[in-house]
Design an enzyme around this catalytic site. Structure first.
Site, short mmCIF file in Angstrom:
data_model
loop_
_atom_site.label_atom_id
_atom_site.label_comp_id
_atom_site.label_asym_id
_atom_site.label_seq_id
_atom_site.Cartn_x
_atom_site.Cartn_y
_atom_site.Cartn_z
N GLN A 245 0.83 -1.22 0.00
CA GLN A 245 0.00 0.00 0.00
C GLN A 245 0.86 1.26 0.00
OE1 GLN A 245 -3.57 1.34 2.77
NE2 GLN A 245 -1.65 1.76 3.83
N ASP A 246 1.75 1.38 0.98
CA ASP A 246 2.53 2.62 1.12
C ASP A 246 3.56 2.74 0.00
OD1 ASP A 246 1.11 2.72 3.43
OD2 ASP A 246 2.82 2.90 4.78
N ASP B 273 14.93 -10.15 -2.08
CA ASP B 273 14.23 -10.27 -0.80
C ASP B 273 15.03 -9.49 0.25
OD1 ASP B 273 12.31 -12.83 0.55
OD2 ASP B 273 13.45 -11.45 1.82
N LEU C 61 10.28 -0.07 3.51
CA LEU C 61 8.87 -0.34 3.82
C LEU C 61 8.58 -1.84 3.82
CD1 LEU C 61 7.11 2.35 1.56
CD2 LEU C 61 8.19 2.63 3.78
N ALA D 246 8.01 -5.50 4.79
CA ALA D 246 7.74 -6.16 6.08
C ALA D 246 6.70 -7.25 5.90
CB ALA D 246 7.19 -5.13 7.09
N SER E 55 3.73 -7.50 7.45
CA SER E 55 3.13 -6.37 8.17
C SER E 55 1.80 -6.68 8.83
CB SER E 55 2.94 -5.19 7.20
OG SER E 55 1.81 -5.41 6.38
N GLU F 172 2.36 0.12 16.60
CA GLU F 172 2.32 -1.19 17.28
C GLU F 172 3.42 -1.29 18.32
OE1 GLU F 172 -0.75 -3.36 16.96
OE2 GLU F 172 0.93 -4.65 17.44
N TYR G 15 5.25 -9.14 15.70
CA TYR G 15 5.44 -8.06 14.72
C TYR G 15 5.97 -6.81 15.42
CZ TYR G 15 4.07 -4.08 11.77
OH TYR G 15 4.06 -2.90 11.07
N LYS H 38 9.59 -4.97 14.86
CA LYS H 38 9.68 -3.55 14.46
C LYS H 38 10.49 -2.74 15.47
CE LYS H 38 7.38 -2.69 10.59
NZ LYS H 38 8.01 -2.05 9.42
#
Ligand code: NAP
Ligand code: GDD
Length: 321
Positions: free
Chosen positions: A13-14, A59, A81, A83, A85, A128, A150, A154
């Site tokens: 998405q981002d 990767d 970006l 991940a 996610s 998160e 997750y 992060k």
């Protein structure tokens, strides 16, 4: 001179919105893409930019691939970006999540340090990390307390970014982004799961929507606004850490009400609570304080939640039709 940017996770998405933003600013945009057997370019196609970006196979968990991508793209700016996610999956695949979401970021930082130390680096940190919140409104000084594999992965990536900034003088920033959504959101995340279901129910293709904890609260903004904040961070004289949020929080229940009401339906007639969607440990509430981003970056969220949900429902209505 044309600037070059490398985006890991460009097919997400981002990644798609950021690529669109940078292309609009005249950048040469490169994207690191893991090989997949299924189609992962749909977002870039929806934005009409699939042929405008230069994709590099690789990767983020494979240091040699990351080194090669940095060498090949010769980037002025690198946005990490990539991940695993999805929070829910991180309990089923904790070690993969650690490798991709945590060690993947360290791989990119190593590549920057070894090959391109003048490049500006952005790490996709997350609300998160606040998990079991230690302050009512979370800002850059709020202690972290991750509640999922997750979040823990992060957190490692976050502190490695801070550490590389302090140890090696890299221009490295973390954006601690609160939830942001769009018509390009993956359908496993709750907002898109809801807007997709609303469209299917309205078109008679589905009757009910099964959800987990609808009393959870999130600070939801529009992804298109949030990628602007990423770019603004790499334009600053030095790297830093910024909370990016709207400053308001809403329950999943209320989000459902708005989405169903947008097409004249009552969510209570369709939503069924299903224990399989509850998580082993929940992040009950997130509410960000974006004052620093507003003050230093001049950034402010500009899309209210009801407009965001309307945009998502309308897009799903078109897709389902
Ligand atoms: P997303 O849609 O899930 O995108 C993640 C991207 O990472 C995809 O392009 C994915 O490719 C790629 N990827 C996964 N595993 C990879 C690997 N091993 N090597 C290289 N690429 C890999 O996530 P998003 O919503 O755009 O979020 C972007 C970043 O911001 C993520 O790091 C996320 O954790 C973080 N973040 C998101 C939010 C939010 O609310 N959206 C908030 C805070 C932070 P495939 O699709 O092929 O797997
Ligand atoms: N996905 C999902 N599916 N979530 C549900 C459901 C359901 O059926 N029912 C209730 N929820 C609740 C979750 O328990 C959670 O409290 C909330 O809805 C939001 O879930 P997600 O949309 O999956 O997002 P997230 O907050 O767990 O994680 C997203 O935001 C993070 C930033 O805070 C992801 O984009 C992460 O990558 C990101 O870091």
């Amino acid at each position: 001179m044309t600037k070059s940017a490398l985006i890991t996770g460009i097919s997400g998405q981002d990644g798609a919105y950021l690529a669109q933003l940078l292309l609009g600013k005249g950048y040469a945009v490169h994207g690191l893409m893991p090989r997949r057997s299924s189609d992962t370019l749909w977002r870039l196609r929806e934005l009409g930019i699939a042929n405008a970006v230069q994709l590099i196979d690789g990767d983020v968990a494979d240091l040699s691939a990351v080194l090669r991508a940095v060498k090949q793209s010769n980037p002025d700016e690198i946005y990490n970006l990539a991940a695993q996610s999805f929070v829910g999956t991180s309990w089923q695949q904790p070690l993969l999540t650690a490798q991709v979401t945590g060690v993947g970021a360290a791989n990119v930082l190593e590549a920057v340090r070894l090959i391109q130390p003048a490049a500006k680096f952005y790490q996709a940190s997350t609300s998160e990390q606040f998990g079991l919140i230690q302050a009512e409104r979370q800002d850059e000084k709020t202690p972290f307390y991750p509640r999922s594999p997750y979040g823990a992965a992060k957190l490692y990536a976050h502190w490695m970014t801070v550490n590389y900034r302090e140890s090696f003088g890299l221009h490295a920033s973390t954006g601690i982004l609160f939830n942001h959504e769009s018509p390009l959101r993956g359908v496993e995340f709750v907002t898109r799961k809801v807007t997709d279901a609303v469209a299917r129910i309205k078109h008679g293709q589905q009757k009910e929507l099964r959800l987990g904890n609808i009393d959870a609260k999130r600070d939801w903004g529009f992804a298109g606004d949030y990628v602007e904040a990423m770019w603004l961070m790499t334009q600053q004289p030095q790297g830093d850490d910024y909370v990016v949020a709207t400053g308001t929080t809403t329950t999943v229940r209320e989000m459902c009400r708005i989405a169903f009401a947008h097409v004249g339906l009552n969510y209570e007639d369709h939503v069924v609570i299903d224990p399989q969607f509850f998580r082993p440990a929940e992040v009950d509430v997130l509410l960000g304080n974006p004052a620093k981003a507003q003050r230093l970056l001049g950034w402010k969220a500009s899309t209210p939640l009801d407009a965001l949900i309307a945009m998502m429902v309308d897009a799903d209505m078109r897709r389902v039709a």
